[in-house]
Design an enzyme around this catalytic site. Structure first.
Site, short mmCIF file in Angstrom:
data_model
loop_
_atom_site.label_atom_id
_atom_site.label_comp_id
_atom_site.label_asym_id
_atom_site.label_seq_id
_atom_site.Cartn_x
_atom_site.Cartn_y
_atom_site.Cartn_z
N GLN A 1 -4.97 -0.84 -7.35
CA GLN A 1 -5.74 -0.07 -6.37
C GLN A 1 -6.39 1.13 -7.05
O GLN A 1 -5.78 1.79 -7.88
CB GLN A 1 -4.85 0.42 -5.24
CG GLN A 1 -5.59 1.15 -4.13
CD GLN A 1 -4.65 1.67 -3.04
OE1 GLN A 1 -4.23 2.82 -3.09
NE2 GLN A 1 -4.31 0.81 -2.08
N SER B 1 -7.66 5.55 -0.15
CA SER B 1 -7.73 4.29 -0.89
C SER B 1 -9.16 3.76 -0.85
O SER B 1 -9.79 3.75 0.20
CB SER B 1 -6.78 3.26 -0.26
OG SER B 1 -5.45 3.72 -0.30
N ASP C 1 0.82 -1.21 0.00
CA ASP C 1 0.00 0.00 0.00
C ASP C 1 0.85 1.27 0.00
O ASP C 1 0.33 2.37 -0.04
CB ASP C 1 -0.93 -0.01 1.22
CG ASP C 1 -2.06 0.99 1.10
OD1 ASP C 1 -2.47 1.31 -0.02
OD2 ASP C 1 -2.55 1.46 2.15
#
Length: 294
Positions: free
Chosen positions: A278, A228, A204
């Site tokens: 993502q 996110s 991440d």
């Protein structure tokens, strides 16, 4: 082993409360203001793994639903969706304050032989040629308000070296393609499950930032609201995260106040060990009193 590394290993060692019910700490990780997305993904993956003793995760898909509160623990409820001959599926719900903060689905597979092929690793200068994260942040810290400096400069568990790092406050508009090297020395000797969890945590990092690059933006300018929205990851090969890995990132699309980001993770031997995708919120912050759309 550093204190930050020990803290990360401890927070991934989640507590079992009941059958299929687990608890993880919310504090620690990358920020003290909220729970870092990789933190809750990695803990949810560990919860799923606690119910799958004999297979390795090959993919996970998660939605971030609410911000995590670092002041209280996170409860993880595992649903044993399917135990098949070759594949096992788990669904994990992360809960705080009685509400869902993340949903994650993970699939596990028995070890099998098959066809082998991959994209070659990009040719990027070695990690020792780039400054580490503390060095970059130390030089920038004096530009931040004093109340933010402690959290900004505190020790982190993952060693990161960005390739051609940008200026934090006055970045130029550049290509969405970017690279970083990362590793965690304390991953040495950890079992394969923990290696997966550590890489999921690290996956991440800097991912959403790829969408900011073509627009000349960073998080420190106060010009964009980011968060996110979802996170997907595929594991392709065994992980040894104590060794340097190259994270090759890009962002093929931004629009509708969202950005789509991808990452490919290679070990130093050039083997593709994981892929990541993502989508994140990229909402322009407009001055007060200015009508939206003008």
């Amino acid at each position: 082993m550093t204190n930050a590394a020990r803290q990360l290993l401890d927070l991934l060692d989640i507590e079992q409360l009941e059958v299929d019910l687990f608890r993880g700490t919310g504090a620690g990780g990358e920020t003290s203001m909220r729970i870092f997305g990789g933190h809750v993904i990695a803990q949810a993956l560990m919860a799923a793994y606690r119910t799958v003793p004999d297979r390795a995760c090959h993919s996970l898909h998660a939605y971030f639903i609410r911000p995590g509160d670092p002041k209280i623990p996170v409860i993880y409820q595992v649903d044993r969706a399917r135990d098949g001959g070759s594949f096992t599926t788990r669904r994990v719900v992360a809960i705080q304050h009685g509400k869902q903060i993340l949903n994650l689905s993970a699939s596990f597979q028995v070890e099998e032989e098959g066809f082998d092929w991959q994209h070659e690793m990009p040719q990027v200068s070695a990690p020792e040629n780039w400054p580490d994260r503390p060095e970059l942040r130390e030089a920038f810290a004096e530009k931040l308000p004093e109340k933010y400096r402690g959290d900004f400069l505190r020790e982190r568990p993952i060693e990161i070296r960005e390739v051609e790092p940008r200026d934090f406050m006055t970045p130029e508009k550049v290509s969405d393609r970017n690279y970083l090297w990362f590793r965690m020395g304390a991953a040495e000797g950890q079992n394969p499950v923990m290696q997966h969890a550590l890489l999921a945590y690290a996956s991440d990092m800097n991912l959403l930032g790829s969408s900011l690059r073509p627009h000349g933006l960073t998080w420190f300018q106060g010009k964009v609201m980011t968060a996110s929205l979802d996170h997907a990851m595929w594991f392709h090969a065994p992980i040894r995260f104590d060794e340097w890995h190259l994270y090759a990132l890009d962002a093929p699309f931004t629009g509708g106040a969202r950005g789509f980001n991808r990452g490919m993770i290679y070990n130093q031997n050039g083997q593709l060990v994981a892929s990541v995708a993502q989508e994140g919120l990229l909402r322009p912050i407009r001055p007060k009193g200015r009508a939206k759309g003008r």
